[in-house]
Design a protein around this motif. Structure first.
Motif, mmCIF file in Angstrom:
data_model
loop_
_atom_site.group_PDB
_atom_site.id
_atom_site.type_symbol
_atom_site.label_atom_id
_atom_site.label_comp_id
_atom_site.label_asym_id
_atom_site.label_seq_id
_atom_site.Cartn_x
_atom_site.Cartn_y
_atom_site.Cartn_z
ATOM 1 N N PHE A 107 1.247 -10.101 -3.151
ATOM 2 C CA PHE A 107 -0.212 -10.011 -2.984
ATOM 3 C C PHE A 107 -0.951 -9.881 -4.321
ATOM 4 O O PHE A 107 -2.027 -10.436 -4.481
ATOM 5 N N ASP A 108 -0.431 -9.134 -5.274
ATOM 6 C CA ASP A 108 -1.077 -8.930 -6.567
ATOM 7 C C ASP A 108 -0.178 -9.487 -7.666
ATOM 8 O O ASP A 108 1.034 -9.615 -7.484
ATOM 9 N N GLY A 109 -0.784 -9.798 -8.830
ATOM 10 C CA GLY A 109 0.049 -10.243 -9.943
ATOM 11 C C GLY A 109 -0.661 -11.234 -10.840
ATOM 12 O O GLY A 109 -1.891 -11.342 -10.857
ATOM 13 N N LYS B 83 -5.860 -8.694 -8.000
ATOM 14 C CA LYS B 83 -5.452 -7.577 -7.155
ATOM 15 C C LYS B 83 -6.306 -7.609 -5.893
ATOM 16 O O LYS B 83 -7.523 -7.760 -5.966
ATOM 17 N N ASP B 84 -5.657 -7.503 -4.733
ATOM 18 C CA ASP B 84 -6.399 -7.632 -3.483
ATOM 19 C C ASP B 84 -7.128 -6.331 -3.137
ATOM 20 O O ASP B 84 -7.135 -5.369 -3.908
ATOM 21 N N ASP B 85 -7.720 -6.312 -1.944
ATOM 22 C CA ASP B 85 -8.563 -5.181 -1.541
ATOM 23 C C ASP B 85 -7.800 -4.103 -0.795
ATOM 24 O O ASP B 85 -8.409 -3.152 -0.298
ATOM 25 N N THR B 86 -6.483 -4.249 -0.682
ATOM 26 C CA THR B 86 -5.737 -3.249 0.085
ATOM 27 C C THR B 86 -4.977 -2.325 -0.853
ATOM 28 O O THR B 86 -5.509 -1.911 -1.874
ATOM 29 N N THR C 19 -5.219 0.080 -12.796
ATOM 30 C CA THR C 19 -4.316 0.757 -11.879
ATOM 31 C C THR C 19 -5.106 1.478 -10.789
ATOM 32 O O THR C 19 -6.045 2.221 -11.077
ATOM 33 N N GLY C 20 -4.726 1.253 -9.538
ATOM 34 C CA GLY C 20 -5.365 1.925 -8.414
ATOM 35 C C GLY C 20 -6.701 1.352 -8.000
ATOM 36 O O GLY C 20 -7.314 1.839 -7.046
ATOM 37 N N LYS C 21 -7.191 0.305 -8.676
ATOM 38 C CA LYS C 21 -8.470 -0.303 -8.315
ATOM 39 C C LYS C 21 -8.225 -1.466 -7.357
ATOM 40 O O LYS C 21 -7.165 -2.083 -7.364
ATOM 41 N N ASP C 22 -9.237 -1.772 -6.541
ATOM 42 C CA ASP C 22 -9.111 -2.815 -5.531
ATOM 43 C C ASP C 22 -10.053 -3.973 -5.833
ATOM 44 O O ASP C 22 -11.116 -3.794 -6.440
ATOM 45 N N GLY C 23 -9.672 -5.173 -5.377
ATOM 46 C CA GLY C 23 -10.532 -6.341 -5.511
ATOM 47 C C GLY C 23 -10.815 -6.721 -6.952
ATOM 48 O O GLY C 23 -11.947 -7.047 -7.295
#
Length: 759
Positions: A264-266, A306-309, A230-234
């Protein structure tokens, strides 16, 4: 074999996910293929001593086939370079299993550690495999064997038809080599693998992740999750396995749940590197999907990415079970149902115990009913004693309003899980209570709350509906602020195996219900029709634990981040809605249940939707310039052509002399051009057939006036025809007509159009 070499299967046959058959040589004694190329299962390899960091492997055939030529490989040790050795059997029927390196390999796989193993094989250790179909006899061999670390004599191999297969709910009997139904309390896939208990991550599943501070998949008892990301990118976190499908009709089936940023994520699912389940970003409760698997080897991979945004949602995916059918032609034994489940004879799957029943031991053929002093939820392994009832276990229920009064009743919250014999009893009814106040925009008519009349409004501070003054309208709205009776437009329900109640009336608010036990969805829905662009607004508050959350959807699409336990103070959220039909839906998702956790709630304190076609007016809205409304008007109307208005006008004003307005809804009139005039309320300016050039100089064109046909045609450069009338736009035109059969005006300009709101 000689001490300088070791025989082993170069590519052992995979049976299921992790079972390795070391007895392919036994199969080939009973099957024959005429001089075709050998399959990996028909070969044994013999290693030569190492020389210069390399060694040669030659192949021995285990069937009538053509082996590949010898090959040069490196000298790194593999698991097959070690030979198992067994010590003497002890009094406790155990012996030491150790390993000895049988070749001169170096590095590579380390020598396995010693362990205690059983001396005598048990029925649970019996394994089997099917041989290759003999094209001449149309049969294949079923070969039974025990692992090396026990001693026993397996049943003799038996020939069966090539199309032999046990159905789901059956097992292969090793003595008769026939398919028998699973006994009650167990189940089988008819030749497959089922993973549905997650105390630890199974060895057959491999998991890893990439990304800064990433977390790989983890086991949680009832499910596995993609980790704490949770809350992490890439982030890319995956779990994978490999299977071998041996017959037609193979498939993989699993239940997934996911909450992440839409689009975008999933979670994605791949078979052999090919995407078969595209990205799924939102699935609040577990959904089951199934995909076919053809004969052969397959790599299965579940990827949470999970993407970088930005982050949205809980950033997690979950799997509740994984089933792969077709990894063998039969199951040798049936799998006992887990605790909390049951099955009858010949079952392919187990059934969760219904509420207020339980199955404490695995392998149960039925679920035992709880006593009157106990309760259980769906799929419970045991019954729980009902705690003494308290005031938190009942809720208020209001009777109808009659003569300005109503009765307050009390009822046990459902499902009822408390003991009213040792706790408190329900309070008696309380009569003669005042009726609840009407929601804003409504007033009491007799014993019912009705919307204010058209053109009237009532705010939450007003005692009665009031007419809107001239120059103002009273647009309708849906506004729920008091919750003691269910509005006709609101609907509620609960989806999932362990639902408690659906949404509940709590007088000052709604809550998402009580008694939810596990991953369920309690939903609230409102359908509206917007006559104009408006706004949906609600106030939410969360009183929840762990991973429970509330999500808001507009027309099936999530509109906001999920509201979680961090929204523990009332928070107002709004969204603009265009005209047309819309479905608003609030979904409270209960996370996995943990013993001792309190009830989780989402609370909605008010719901307001402005611009609807039903309901009552909450306030008056000033008319815009170009429109007008008399006192008590529902809508503002456009000014007619030849008139105009300023803001908040009660009526429209005729255009003064020398001005005109051809259209509708004008905030001001337009001046006539030089040499033209108009009277009050004009929709156009007129020449009058007299045109003044300068002082003392004018032209009278009356002689050119025509009241029948126009002058023309005059041809333009583009081939257009032009017709002229000199003196007036109002004439009997028998030359050009519009769609409605009306004569076209001589000078160009917008034609008449229907007035909005007027038939």
């Amino acid at each position: 074999p000689p001490t300088s070499s070791i025989w082993f299967l170069v590519h052992p046959m995979n049976i299921g996910i992790s079972r390795i058959s070391l007895l392919v040589f036994a199969l080939c004694a009973f099957c024959a293929l005429a001089n075709s190329a050998c399959t990996p299962e028909q070969l044994q390899g013999v290693y030569s001593p190492c020389s210069g960091g390399q060694r040669t492997v030659t192949y021995r055939t285990l069937a009538q086939c053509n082996p590949p030529p010898p090959a040069v490989v490196n000298c790194e040790c593999t698991p097959y370079d070690y030979v198992a050795q067994y010590g003497e059997c002890r009094a406790d029927h155990l012996r030491v299993k150790s390993y000895k390196k049988a070749t001169d390999c170096t590095d590579g796989t380390a020598q396995p550690e010693s362990s205690l193993v059983s001396c005598l094989c048990t029925p649970e250790q019996l394994q089997f495999t099917f041989g290759i179909c003999d094209a001449h006899t149309k049969t294949r061999q079923v070969v039974f064997f025990y692992p090396e670390d026990c001693t026993g004599t397996p049943p003799k191999p038996r020939a069966v038809p090539c199309d032999f297969k046990c159905a789901p709910g059956q097992r292969l009997d090793p003595n008769t080599v026939t398919c028998l139904p699973c006994t009650a309390g167990s189940h089988s896939l008819g030749g497959g693998i089922a993973m549905n208990t997650w105390a630890v991550m199974p060895e057959a599943l491999k998991t890893a992740c990439t990304g800064r501070n990433c977390s790989a998949w983890k086991a949680h008892g009832e499910y596995i999750s993609s980790g704490e990301n949770t809350g992490k990118d890439g982030i890319r976190s995956w779990v994978s396995t490999s299977v071998e499908i041996v017959g037609e009709g193979g498939y993989v089936r699993f239940a997934y749940r996911v909450d992440a940023e839409p689009e975008f994520d999933g979670l994605e699912f791949f078979v052999d590197g090919r995407t078969v389940m595209p990205l799924k970003s939102t699935a609040p409760r577990f959904l089951e999907v199934q995909f076919p698997l053809s004969i052969g080897h397959h790599d299965l991979r579940w990827l949470f990415r999970k993407d970088d945004t930005k982050s949205e949602g809980l950033d997690v995916a979950m799997l509740r079970f994984i089933r792969v059918s077709g990894t063998n032609f039969a199951d040798l034994r049936c799998t006992p149902c887990p605790a909390g489940h049951m099955s009858g004879e010949g079952a392919a799957t187990c059934t969760p115990c219904p509420p207020n029943t339980a199955a404490e031991t695995p392998g149960s053929s039925s679920c035992a009913a709880c006593t009157d002093l106990q309760y259980s939820y769906t799929g419970s392994p045991r019954c729980t004693d009902r705690a003494p009832c308290t005031a938190n276990d009942y809720e208020e229920v209001w009777g109808p309003c009659t003569g300005g009064q109503r009765t307050k009743f009390y009822a046990w919250a459902q499902p009822m899980i408390c003991n009213n014999l040792t706790g408190i009893r329900l309070p008696p009814p309380v009569p003669n209570q005042p009726c609840a106040p009407c929601n804003p925009g409504h007033h009491r008519v007799g014993d019912a709350c009705e919307p204010c009349p058209n053109g009237h409004f009532r705010s939450e501070h007003d005692a009665a509906c009031l007419p809107c003054p001239s120059g103002h309208s009273a647009p309708k709205s849906v506004f729920y602020q008091h919750f003691d009776q269910w509005p006709a437009a609101l609907h509620s329900g609960c989806d999932g195996e362990m639902c408690g109640t659906s949404w509940r009336l709590r007088q000052s608010h709604l809550d998402s219900g009580k008694g939810h036990h596990g991953a369920v969805e309690s939903w609230l829905e409102l359908r509206v029709y917007m006559v104009s662009e408006g706004r949906a607004q609600f106030t939410v508050e969360m009183d929840c634990y762990g991973d429970s959350f509330l999500r808001f959807f507009v027309d099936g699409e999530p509109d906001a981040w999920p509201f979680t336990r961090y929204w523990h103070e009332p928070f107002t959220y709004w969204v603009n809605l265009p005209s047309g039909f819309h479905t608003l839906r609030w979904v409270f998702t209960k996370g996995q249940f943990h013993e001792g956790e309190p009830n989780d709630f989402a609370m909605i304190h008010e719901i307001k939707v402005t611009g609807t076609n039903v309901g009552g007016a909450l306030n008056c809205t000033g008319c815009a310039a170009g429109t007008f409304a008399s006192e008590g008007s529902l809508y503002c109307h456009e000014c007619d052509h030849g008139s105009y208005s300023g803001p908040t006008a009660g009526n429209c004003t005729a255009c003064p002399e020398g001005t005109f307005m051809e259209g509708y809804g004008a905030a001001q009139c337009e001046r006539c051009g030089n040499g033209t005039t108009s009277g009050p309320g004009a929709t156009e300016c007129d020449y009058g057939c007299t045109f003044q050039v300068s002082d003392g100089v004018s032209y009278d064109l009356t002689a050119l006036s025509r009241h029948d046909e126009m002058y023309g045609p005059i041809f333009g450069s583009a081939g257009h025809k032009y017709y002229l009338n000199i003196c007036s736009k109002d004439h009997r035109n028998h030359t050009c007509f519009d769609y409605y059969g009306r004569a076209l005006p001589t000078l160009p300009g917008p034609g008449p159009r229907p007035r909005p709101g007027i038939p």
